[in-house]
Write a protein that holds these residues in place. Structure first.
Motif, PDB file in Angstrom:
ATOM      1  N   ASN A 151      -0.626  26.112 -11.946  1.00  0.00           N
ATOM      2  CA  ASN A 151      -1.862  26.411 -12.680  1.00  0.00           C
ATOM      3  C   ASN A 151      -3.098  26.305 -11.797  1.00  0.00           C
ATOM      4  OD1 ASN A 151      -0.692  26.970 -15.116  1.00  0.00           O
ATOM      5  ND2 ASN A 151      -0.847  24.869 -15.896  1.00  0.00           N
ATOM      6  N   ASP A 152      -2.926  26.503 -10.486  1.00  0.00           N
ATOM      7  CA  ASP A 152      -4.039  26.377  -9.538  1.00  0.00           C
ATOM      8  C   ASP A 152      -4.590  24.962  -9.469  1.00  0.00           C
ATOM      9  OD1 ASP A 152      -3.956  28.971  -8.629  1.00  0.00           O
ATOM     10  OD2 ASP A 152      -5.291  29.706 -10.206  1.00  0.00           O
ATOM     11  N   GLY A 153      -3.873  24.011  -9.979  1.00  0.00           N
ATOM     12  CA  GLY A 153      -4.271  22.622  -9.866  1.00  0.00           C
ATOM     13  C   GLY A 153      -3.413  21.939  -8.826  1.00  0.00           C
ATOM     14  N   SER A 154      -3.285  20.635  -8.923  1.00  0.00           N
ATOM     15  CA  SER A 154      -2.442  19.929  -7.967  1.00  0.00           C
ATOM     16  C   SER A 154      -1.845  18.683  -8.591  1.00  0.00           C
ATOM     17  CB  SER A 154      -3.246  19.552  -6.725  1.00  0.00           C
ATOM     18  OG  SER A 154      -4.266  18.653  -7.078  1.00  0.00           O
ATOM     19  N   VAL A 155      -0.824  18.155  -7.961  1.00  0.00           N
ATOM     20  CA  VAL A 155      -0.211  16.913  -8.415  1.00  0.00           C
ATOM     21  C   VAL A 155      -0.234  15.936  -7.254  1.00  0.00           C
ATOM     22  CG1 VAL A 155       2.117  17.811  -7.881  1.00  0.00           C
ATOM     23  CG2 VAL A 155       1.876  15.856  -9.415  1.00  0.00           C
ATOM     24  N   MET A 156      -0.583  14.677  -7.549  1.00  0.00           N
ATOM     25  CA  MET A 156      -0.602  13.657  -6.505  1.00  0.00           C
ATOM     26  C   MET A 156       0.774  12.992  -6.439  1.00  0.00           C
ATOM     27  SD  MET A 156      -3.075  10.371  -6.052  1.00  0.00           S
ATOM     28  CE  MET A 156      -3.517   9.817  -4.415  1.00  0.00           C
ATOM     29  N   LEU A 157       1.379  13.115  -5.280  1.00  0.00           N
ATOM     30  CA  LEU A 157       2.691  12.528  -5.042  1.00  0.00           C
ATOM     31  C   LEU A 157       2.474  11.180  -4.375  1.00  0.00           C
ATOM     32  CD1 LEU A 157       5.799  13.385  -4.954  1.00  0.00           C
ATOM     33  CD2 LEU A 157       5.356  14.047  -2.592  1.00  0.00           C
ATOM     34  N   ILE A 158       2.985  10.096  -4.984  1.00  0.00           N
ATOM     35  CA  ILE A 158       2.794   8.767  -4.419  1.00  0.00           C
ATOM     36  C   ILE A 158       4.062   7.951  -4.639  1.00  0.00           C
ATOM     37  CG2 ILE A 158       1.681   7.861  -6.532  1.00  0.00           C
ATOM     38  CD1 ILE A 158      -0.133   6.194  -4.650  1.00  0.00           C
ATOM     39  N   ASP A 159       4.677   7.344  -3.737  1.00  0.00           N
ATOM     40  CA  ASP A 159       4.390   7.191  -2.342  1.00  0.00           C
ATOM     41  C   ASP A 159       5.042   8.336  -1.559  1.00  0.00           C
ATOM     42  OD1 ASP A 159       4.020   6.112   0.252  1.00  0.00           O
ATOM     43  OD2 ASP A 159       5.653   4.721   0.037  1.00  0.00           O
ATOM     44  N   CYS A 160       4.320   8.925  -0.636  1.00  0.00           N
ATOM     45  CA  CYS A 160       4.932  10.040   0.070  1.00  0.00           C
ATOM     46  C   CYS A 160       5.465   9.632   1.426  1.00  0.00           C
ATOM     47  CB  CYS A 160       3.987  11.217   0.141  1.00  0.00           C
ATOM     48  SG  CYS A 160       2.621  10.981   1.250  1.00  0.00           S
ATOM     49  N   GLY A 161       5.647   8.334   1.669  1.00  0.00           N
ATOM     50  CA  GLY A 161       6.299   7.972   2.921  1.00  0.00           C
ATOM     51  C   GLY A 161       6.031   6.595   3.490  1.00  0.00           C
ATOM     52  N   ALA A 162       5.200   5.795   2.838  1.00  0.00           N
ATOM     53  CA  ALA A 162       4.888   4.488   3.430  1.00  0.00           C
ATOM     54  C   ALA A 162       6.001   3.461   3.223  1.00  0.00           C
ATOM     55  CB  ALA A 162       3.574   3.962   2.866  1.00  0.00           C
ATOM     56  N   ASN A 163       6.716   3.543   2.093  1.00  0.00           N
ATOM     57  CA  ASN A 163       7.704   2.505   1.759  1.00  0.00           C
ATOM     58  C   ASN A 163       9.062   3.120   1.426  1.00  0.00           C
ATOM     59  OD1 ASN A 163       5.581   0.204   1.391  1.00  0.00           O
ATOM     60  ND2 ASN A 163       4.837   1.904   0.136  1.00  0.00           N
ATOM     61  N   THR A 164      10.017   2.971   2.328  1.00  0.00           N
ATOM     62  CA  THR A 164      11.309   3.625   2.105  1.00  0.00           C
ATOM     63  C   THR A 164      12.141   2.930   1.030  1.00  0.00           C
ATOM     64  OG1 THR A 164      12.055   2.442   4.051  1.00  0.00           O
ATOM     65  CG2 THR A 164      11.627   4.771   4.328  1.00  0.00           C
ATOM     66  N   LEU A 180       5.237   0.739 -10.072  1.00  0.00           N
ATOM     67  CA  LEU A 180       4.216   0.568 -11.113  1.00  0.00           C
ATOM     68  C   LEU A 180       2.833   0.495 -10.463  1.00  0.00           C
ATOM     69  CD1 LEU A 180       3.209   0.003 -13.970  1.00  0.00           C
ATOM     70  CD2 LEU A 180       3.803  -2.399 -13.652  1.00  0.00           C
ATOM     71  N   GLN A 181       2.742  -0.258  -9.373  1.00  0.00           N
ATOM     72  CA  GLN A 181       1.446  -0.363  -8.690  1.00  0.00           C
ATOM     73  C   GLN A 181       1.017   0.971  -8.069  1.00  0.00           C
ATOM     74  OE1 GLN A 181       1.239  -3.692  -5.981  1.00  0.00           O
ATOM     75  NE2 GLN A 181       0.801  -5.090  -7.675  1.00  0.00           N
ATOM     76  N   PHE A 182       1.977   1.737  -7.573  1.00  0.00           N
ATOM     77  CA  PHE A 182       1.622   3.061  -7.036  1.00  0.00           C
ATOM     78  C   PHE A 182       0.939   3.882  -8.136  1.00  0.00           C
ATOM     79  CE2 PHE A 182       5.637   3.006  -4.073  1.00  0.00           C
ATOM     80  CZ  PHE A 182       5.094   1.939  -3.380  1.00  0.00           C
ATOM     81  N   ALA A 183       1.501   3.765  -9.341  1.00  0.00           N
ATOM     82  CA  ALA A 183       0.935   4.500 -10.472  1.00  0.00           C
ATOM     83  C   ALA A 183      -0.481   4.027 -10.775  1.00  0.00           C
ATOM     84  CB  ALA A 183       1.829   4.335 -11.703  1.00  0.00           C
ATOM     85  N   VAL A 184      -0.686   2.708 -10.738  1.00  0.00           N
ATOM     86  CA  VAL A 184      -2.020   2.142 -11.005  1.00  0.00           C
ATOM     87  C   VAL A 184      -3.024   2.644  -9.961  1.00  0.00           C
ATOM     88  CG1 VAL A 184      -3.361  -0.012 -11.046  1.00  0.00           C
ATOM     89  CG2 VAL A 184      -1.105   0.070 -12.138  1.00  0.00           C
ATOM     90  N   MET A 185      -2.588   2.706  -8.705  1.00  0.00           N
ATOM     91  CA  MET A 185      -3.492   3.122  -7.632  1.00  0.00           C
ATOM     92  C   MET A 185      -3.835   4.613  -7.725  1.00  0.00           C
ATOM     93  SD  MET A 185      -2.250   0.798  -4.382  1.00  0.00           S
ATOM     94  CE  MET A 185      -0.584   1.409  -4.183  1.00  0.00           C
ATOM     95  N   ALA A 186      -2.837   5.420  -8.034  1.00  0.00           N
ATOM     96  CA  ALA A 186      -3.092   6.865  -8.145  1.00  0.00           C
ATOM     97  C   ALA A 186      -3.964   7.155  -9.359  1.00  0.00           C
ATOM     98  CB  ALA A 186      -1.768   7.618  -8.256  1.00  0.00           C
ATOM     99  N   PRO A 211       0.854  -1.192   0.000  1.00  0.00           N
ATOM    100  CA  PRO A 211       0.000   0.000   0.000  1.00  0.00           C
ATOM    101  C   PRO A 211       0.891   1.244   0.000  1.00  0.00           C
ATOM    102  CG  PRO A 211      -0.682  -1.565   1.692  1.00  0.00           C
ATOM    103  CD  PRO A 211       0.657  -2.021   1.190  1.00  0.00           C
ATOM    104  N   ALA A 212       0.370   2.338  -0.503  1.00  0.00           N
ATOM    105  CA  ALA A 212       1.178   3.564  -0.578  1.00  0.00           C
ATOM    106  C   ALA A 212       0.343   4.769  -0.177  1.00  0.00           C
ATOM    107  CB  ALA A 212       1.716   3.751  -1.997  1.00  0.00           C
TER     108      ALA A 212
END
Lengths: 336, 336
Positions: A134-147, A155-161, A124-125
């Motif tokens: 541009n007043d939008g946002s970017v999803m950063l994944i993984d931001c700390g669960a798996n060092t 690849l799975q982080f990408a699939v989940m996001a 999990p991430a």
């Protein structure tokens, strides 16, 4: 929809948590809240507010997990803690999702042990959002669960996001970027070079390597990285924003004319700060476990907590976990 | 002291390079400049300035290494390029140091192949400086030379940066920090956990793990990390500063009062920007090779180039390489 809330997690618990729940009950429909923690304190706090009592339940718990406890030990020993009880009720179906502003480590460990991973998910991430120019946002994944990560995890982080942005924001083909030390396809360390190949071969809308200077320039909707680098990006953003504002303030205060200027620009500074304040975005979703899990920021105020509740509703209604399952099913991912 | 200057490296070459050299000749004593590149162009450019002609020599070269060439191939094939000729003259003692604003990869490769590593050094590393909130700076090492690192490399990066700060700034016991995903000693990924132990056992003034939110808060003088993370920190700093300034500008311009405020605070903004502008600090020293090598920023203007020359003088006069040799001798470092 039932939301299990760890009323005793976070720096401002239980006050901000309860105030945030009441706020959310007024703003959003279609959900109930179950508050976990010392019942007498929760009820005393709830007394202060007007709200629809039929939408709030409490579950008395005698323990609290603190941030300085070893996560695995805490989760295993403190069976009657507000966090573990909430996680268990989510696991056994008494609630649909959990929100906690408590120990990140304990929530990650607890969610993985108690709620368990989605079939096929290796790790999990934790995702989080940074504002872009541009007043939008970017999803950063993984931001700390798996060092320490392997290419297949990323690849799975990408699939989940991808699933998250499809389900919650209705983005058809989220642009997936890989955080790297150069934009060219051959750049990277061992991990990112191998991950690049996996992402390129996938059916995701992979837009290539993203250099750190472009994290906030709207080149992608999702930025994939290991949890070590995600932590660095997230915390450096916080730290740099803080230092820049204080350096600028010092500069502005050093001359009389700019002091007047600073006073006149106060509101602009405040608005700007709010844009950078990621509590606006709710919390950080833990993706890859069988239910919706949201880690609210430790210092969440009532507003941030209400945002996290809104986010939980969207994840649930957006069927994010179902889209993740499909994404994982569609993909042959090797490696452990 | 003789400084070999790659007159045809960088976005603004040869103009800014030559202007920077002339500027430095006026500001600093005790050195000569050897300019490598198309001699006729260099001489035509020099014609524009008044300077002490006895302190400037030129060496005609017929080739230029560009940034989009593969570094190893370029260094091996372009024997008559301004960069390779300059490197060779440094290696054979005709000059004491080299400054180039050209391809970072080619300079790293060329310096390692031609000037060669200091005995005992496993990997040369690139240091750079970021401003901190106390008007000081922190040396980030490695900021991009080595993407995949071993703990023993990181220990040596610390030894080299320690020598640099001792030699150039006369700091007695530079505070060495390790970039990590938490401040506690047990935090980290495989690399940083193992590096923590090596740094703890060393005779360096190791101050422990530094979280990314504290990179700019003056907790350490040297921040050690692998070149992948160093690149991320460096480029994210650039990117975030840029995005923050433009977001703030947009905010300030959206209301009449803050527009006046912005106009009044113009100078403060400019000063602030300058503090963040790391061209002020000269260039990035490549530490661990037998002579002084400075990578000037690709977009260096004359001022930045003059700063890089000043920096080269300080490194040379501060006997940095000698201190590095001693530091490496004093330390038993295992692993390859």
């Amino acid at each position: 929809m039932k939301i299990a809330v760890d009323a005793f997690g976070g720096d401002n618990a239980p006050f901000a948590v309860i105030e945030g729940c009441v706020k959310a009950l007024k703003l959003y429909d279609g959900f109930e809240v179950i508050l976990y923690g010392a019942e007498s304190e929760i009820l005393a706090e709830l007394e202060k507010y007007e709200y629809d009592k039929s939408r709030v339940k409490t579950v008395n718990c005698t323990e609290i997990i603190t941030c300085d406890e070893a996560p695995t030990v805490a989760v295993k020993r403190k069976k009657d803690s507000s966090m573990v009880r909430a996680l268990e009720d989510v696991a056994n179906g008494k609630a649909d999702c959990i929100i906690s502003a408590g120990s990140t480590g304990a929530l990650l460990t607890g969610a993985t042990l108690i709620i368990k991973r989605i079939k096929g998910i290796k790790r999990p991430a934790l995702g989080t959002f940074l504002p872009n120019h541009n007043d939008g946002s970017v999803m950063l994944i993984d931001c700390g669960a798996n060092t320490d990560c392997k290419p297949a995890y990323l690849l799975q982080f990408a699939v989940m996001a991808d699933a998250y942005l499809k389900g919650v924001y209705n983005i058809k083909a989220p642009r997936i970027g890989l955080l790297n030390n150069g934009a060219e396809s051959e750049k990277g360390n061992e991990l990112t070079k191998a991950t690049y190949k996996l992402l390129e071969e996938s059916s995701l809308n992979f837009v290539g390597n993203i250099e750190a200077r472009d994290i906030l320039t709207d080149k992608c909707d999702v930025l994939v990285c290991d949890g070590f680098d995600g932590n660095i990006v997230l915390k450096h953003t916080e730290g740099l924003a803080h230092v820049m504002m204080s350096m600028l303030k010092k500069e502005l205060m050093s001359k009389k004319t700019s002091k007047i200027g600073a006073a006149l620009s106060k509101r602009a500074f405040r608005n700007f700060k709010r844009k950078l304040d990621y509590s606006e975005y709710g919390g950080a979703p833990l993706l890859g476990v069988n239910k919706t899990v949201i880690k609210a920021h430790g210092s969440s105020d009532a507003k941030a907590f209400a945002s996290a509740i809104n986010q939980a509703i969207k994840i649930f209604e957006g069927n994010v976990n179902h889209i993740i399952e499909q994404g994982i099913d569609d993909m042959v991912i090797t490696g452990d």
